[in-house]
Write a protein that holds these residues in place. Structure first.
Motif, mmCIF file in Angstrom:
data_model
loop_
_atom_site.group_PDB
_atom_site.id
_atom_site.type_symbol
_atom_site.label_atom_id
_atom_site.label_comp_id
_atom_site.label_asym_id
_atom_site.label_seq_id
_atom_site.Cartn_x
_atom_site.Cartn_y
_atom_site.Cartn_z
ATOM 1 N N ASP A 165 0.621 -1.111 -0.325
ATOM 2 C CA ASP A 165 0.334 -0.289 -0.014
ATOM 3 C C ASP A 165 0.792 0.969 0.596
ATOM 4 O O ASP A 165 1.866 1.362 0.592
ATOM 5 N N ALA A 166 0.453 1.987 -0.708
ATOM 6 C CA ALA A 166 1.235 3.794 -0.585
ATOM 7 C C ALA A 166 1.038 3.882 0.872
ATOM 8 O O ALA A 166 0.104 3.930 1.641
ATOM 9 N N LEU A 212 16.250 9.569 -4.963
ATOM 10 C CA LEU A 212 15.190 11.293 -4.564
ATOM 11 C C LEU A 212 15.379 12.299 -5.325
ATOM 12 O O LEU A 212 13.814 12.739 -5.501
ATOM 13 N N ALA A 213 16.619 12.398 -6.363
ATOM 14 C CA ALA A 213 16.479 13.439 -7.199
ATOM 15 C C ALA A 213 15.300 12.982 -8.684
ATOM 16 O O ALA A 213 14.714 13.453 -8.989
ATOM 17 N N GLN A 214 14.525 11.694 -8.670
ATOM 18 C CA GLN A 214 14.307 11.322 -9.474
ATOM 19 C C GLN A 214 12.040 11.543 -9.469
ATOM 20 O O GLN A 214 11.912 11.328 -9.988
ATOM 21 N N ARG A 215 12.244 11.654 -7.884
ATOM 22 C CA ARG A 215 11.330 11.621 -7.495
ATOM 23 C C ARG A 215 10.188 10.725 -8.106
ATOM 24 O O ARG A 215 9.105 10.707 -8.310
ATOM 25 N N PRO A 216 10.421 9.171 -7.613
ATOM 26 C CA PRO A 216 9.847 8.296 -7.229
ATOM 27 C C PRO A 216 8.213 8.093 -6.502
ATOM 28 O O PRO A 216 8.331 8.877 -5.637
ATOM 29 N N LYS A 217 7.113 7.246 -7.133
ATOM 30 C CA LYS A 217 6.545 7.460 -6.200
ATOM 31 C C LYS A 217 6.481 5.978 -5.342
ATOM 32 O O LYS A 217 6.537 5.935 -4.451
ATOM 33 N N ILE A 218 7.458 5.010 -5.687
ATOM 34 C CA ILE A 218 8.312 4.248 -4.768
ATOM 35 C C ILE A 218 9.278 3.613 -5.265
ATOM 36 O O ILE A 218 10.501 4.128 -6.365
ATOM 37 N N LEU A 219 9.912 3.367 -3.970
ATOM 38 C CA LEU A 219 11.603 4.160 -3.772
ATOM 39 C C LEU A 219 12.789 2.462 -3.103
ATOM 40 O O LEU A 219 11.712 2.130 -1.815
ATOM 41 N N GLN A 229 14.849 9.941 8.932
ATOM 42 C CA GLN A 229 14.060 11.289 8.858
ATOM 43 C C GLN A 229 13.428 11.757 7.667
ATOM 44 O O GLN A 229 12.722 11.445 7.254
ATOM 45 N N ILE A 230 14.186 11.383 6.389
ATOM 46 C CA ILE A 230 13.906 11.705 4.855
ATOM 47 C C ILE A 230 13.380 11.247 4.689
ATOM 48 O O ILE A 230 12.084 11.344 4.231
ATOM 49 N N LEU A 231 12.711 9.652 5.057
ATOM 50 C CA LEU A 231 12.328 8.342 4.698
ATOM 51 C C LEU A 231 10.740 8.501 4.876
ATOM 52 O O LEU A 231 9.944 8.293 4.759
ATOM 53 N N LYS A 232 10.892 9.189 6.463
ATOM 54 C CA LYS A 232 9.629 9.318 6.931
ATOM 55 C C LYS A 232 8.810 10.705 6.747
ATOM 56 O O LYS A 232 7.670 10.699 5.709
ATOM 57 N N GLU A 233 9.824 11.171 6.456
ATOM 58 C CA GLU A 233 8.922 12.376 6.071
ATOM 59 C C GLU A 233 8.668 12.361 3.837
ATOM 60 O O GLU A 233 7.137 12.708 3.729
ATOM 61 N N LEU A 234 9.301 11.393 3.326
ATOM 62 C CA LEU A 234 8.613 11.004 1.678
ATOM 63 C C LEU A 234 7.634 10.554 2.286
ATOM 64 O O LEU A 234 6.876 10.574 1.613
ATOM 65 N N GLU A 286 3.920 11.966 2.487
ATOM 66 C CA GLU A 286 4.040 12.965 1.794
ATOM 67 C C GLU A 286 3.152 11.922 0.294
ATOM 68 O O GLU A 286 3.001 12.151 -0.997
ATOM 69 N N GLY A 287 2.978 10.248 0.633
ATOM 70 C CA GLY A 287 2.579 8.958 0.131
ATOM 71 C C GLY A 287 3.885 8.567 -0.321
ATOM 72 O O GLY A 287 3.403 7.713 -1.234
ATOM 73 N N VAL A 288 5.128 8.575 -0.859
ATOM 74 C CA VAL A 288 5.840 7.325 -1.549
ATOM 75 C C VAL A 288 5.747 6.449 -0.609
ATOM 76 O O VAL A 288 5.902 6.842 0.413
ATOM 77 N N THR A 289 6.309 5.471 -1.212
ATOM 78 C CA THR A 289 6.288 4.165 -0.290
ATOM 79 C C THR A 289 7.854 3.498 -0.836
ATOM 80 O O THR A 289 8.241 3.840 -1.793
ATOM 81 N N ILE A 290 8.329 3.270 0.274
ATOM 82 C CA ILE A 290 9.574 2.515 0.428
ATOM 83 C C ILE A 290 9.538 0.795 1.355
ATOM 84 O O ILE A 290 8.770 0.815 1.613
ATOM 85 N N LEU A 291 10.500 0.415 -0.028
ATOM 86 C CA LEU A 291 10.370 -0.901 0.687
ATOM 87 C C LEU A 291 12.046 -1.162 1.354
ATOM 88 O O LEU A 291 12.799 -0.463 0.305
ATOM 89 N N LEU A 292 12.424 -1.457 2.339
ATOM 90 C CA LEU A 292 13.779 -1.124 2.655
ATOM 91 C C LEU A 292 14.347 -2.244 3.531
ATOM 92 O O LEU A 292 13.665 -3.588 4.253
ATOM 93 N N VAL A 293 14.979 -2.990 2.822
ATOM 94 C CA VAL A 293 16.005 -4.033 3.384
ATOM 95 C C VAL A 293 16.616 -3.548 4.759
ATOM 96 O O VAL A 293 17.829 -2.614 4.108
ATOM 97 N N HIS A 294 16.578 -4.378 5.209
ATOM 98 C CA HIS A 294 17.373 -3.831 6.977
ATOM 99 C C HIS A 294 17.887 -4.836 7.757
ATOM 100 O O HIS A 294 16.659 -5.919 7.255
ATOM 101 N N HIS A 295 18.463 -5.156 8.568
ATOM 102 C CA HIS A 295 18.760 -6.247 9.296
ATOM 103 C C HIS A 295 19.489 -6.523 10.785
ATOM 104 O O HIS A 295 19.294 -6.956 11.299
ATOM 105 N N ASP A 296 19.619 -4.808 10.822
ATOM 106 C CA ASP A 296 19.169 -4.566 12.156
ATOM 107 C C ASP A 296 18.086 -5.313 13.119
ATOM 108 O O ASP A 296 16.981 -3.737 12.659
ATOM 109 N N LEU A 297 17.536 -5.773 13.726
ATOM 110 C CA LEU A 297 15.919 -5.935 14.426
ATOM 111 C C LEU A 297 15.555 -5.369 15.530
ATOM 112 O O LEU A 297 14.975 -5.195 15.006
ATOM 113 N N SER A 298 16.774 -4.495 15.920
ATOM 114 C CA SER A 298 16.705 -3.540 17.001
ATOM 115 C C SER A 298 15.519 -2.392 16.473
ATOM 116 O O SER A 298 15.193 -2.128 17.149
#
Length: 246
Positions: free
Chosen positions: A30-31, A154-161, A180-185, A188-200
Motif C-alpha cells: 500500500d502507498a 530521490l532526485a528522480q522524485r519516485p512514487k516507489i523507492l 527521518q527523510i524517508l519518514k517525511e517522504l 507525502e505518499g511515497v512508498t518505501i521498501l527497505l531491506v534492513h538487518h538490524d532487528l532492534s
C-alpha cells in the motif's frame, strides 16, 4: 488492485537455473508506508526487488506496479542497490551522479531544464552533500557515497523507492538523518521498501514489515506481524546467533 495498493504480486516464483530463490509469493503493498523487508542472507530479498523492478525474468506469477507491468512503471520507481553492486571507482563527480536521477524523465535527446537543476540542488541540500558536489565519488567516505546514491534516487522524485541495505557502512548520525527523510517522504505518499538487518530498529523505522525466507512468512503492520513467532519462522536456526550478536 485496491485504490491504495501500488504493488500487487500474485504467486511469484523465481529460479536461477535449477535453484529456486522465491516460491509462491503473494503480496499487496500500500502507498505511503515504509516496509521493512526482513530475512536472512540468501532469503531472496534482493531478488524480490529486482523482480518488482522488472530487472530479472520471473519463473511464474504476475506483478503489477502502479497498475502496470513493471517495465512500464520505471519512471516512478527508484532503486538503491547494495553497495557492492555500485562501481564507486568510475570517474564521476557527485553532482553528475545526482543528475542521473532526472534522466528517467527525459527523452533520448532532451536536456535537463531549470526545474531539473532546482530539484538536483534541493536534493543535495536535503542529503547534506551540496558541499561535495564537485568531488569525485571515489574520493568520498562510505557514508558520503551512500548519501550521494540516495540523492540520485530521490532526485528522480519516485512514487516507489527501493532501498537494499542503505545503512551499510554509514554512521549512526547519517542513518538517523536518512530515516527521518524517508519518514517525511512516506508522509507525502511515497512508498518505501527497505531491506534492513538490524532487528532492534525495525519497529522504529518501519510501518509495515515483509518477512521472507524464499517464501513469504508474513506481511503487515509491525504490531501484528513483527512477532517473535514470525521472526523465529523467518530466521530458523540463525535466531539464537542473532540474539547473541545483539
Amino acid at each position: 488492485m485496491t485504490m491504495q495498493s501500488v504493488i500487487k504480486i500474485d504467486d511469484l516464483t523465481v529460479s536461477y537455473g535449477n535453484t529456486r530463490v522465491l516460491s509462491n509469493i503473494f503480496l499487496n503493498i500500500d502507498a505511503g508506508n515504509i516496509y521493512g523487508v526482513i530475512g536472512p542472507n540468501g532469503a531472496g530479498k534482493s531478488t524480490l526487488f529486482k523482480a518488482i523492478l522488472g530487472m530479472i525474468k520471473v519463473s511464474s506469477g504476475n506483478i503489477w506496479v502502479l497498475g502496470k507491468e513493471p517495465q512500464k512503471a520505471y519512471v516512478d520507481l527508484a532503486y538503491l542497490p547494495q553497495k557492492e553492486e555500485v562501481d564507486i571507482q568510475f570517474p564521476v563527480i557527485v553532482s553528475d551522479v545526482v543528475r542521473i536521477g532526472r534522466l528517467a524523465h527525459k527523452g533520448v535527446f532532451e536536456r535537463l531544464n531549470s526545474v531539473d537543476y532546482e530539484i538536483i540542488n534541493q536534493t543535495m541540500i536535503q542529503l547534506d552533500i551540496l558541499k561535495l558536489k564537485d568531488r569525485s565519488i571515489s574520493d568520498l567516505s562510505g557514508g558520503q557515497q551512500q548519501r550521494v546514491f540516495l540523492a540520485r534516487a530521490l532526485a528522480q522524485r519516485p512514487k516507489i523507492l527501493f532501498l537494499d541495505e542503505p545503512f551499510v557502512g554509514v554512521d549512526i548520525k547519517t542513518e538517523m538523518s536518512i530515516i527521518q527523510i524517508l519518514k517525511e517522504l512516506a508522509e507525502e505518499g511515497v512508498t518505501i521498501l527497505l531491506v534492513h538487518h538490524d532487528l532492534s530498529t525495525v519497529s522504529n523505522y518501519c510501518d509495515q514489515v515483509i518477512l521472507i525466507n524464499q517464501r513469504l512468512i508474513g506481511c503487515g503492520p509491525i504490531e501484528t506481524t513483527f512477532t517473535d513467532e514470525n521472526i523465529a519462522k523467518t530466521y530458523g536456526g540463525q535466531l539464537k546467533l542473532l540474539h547473541k550478536i545483539s
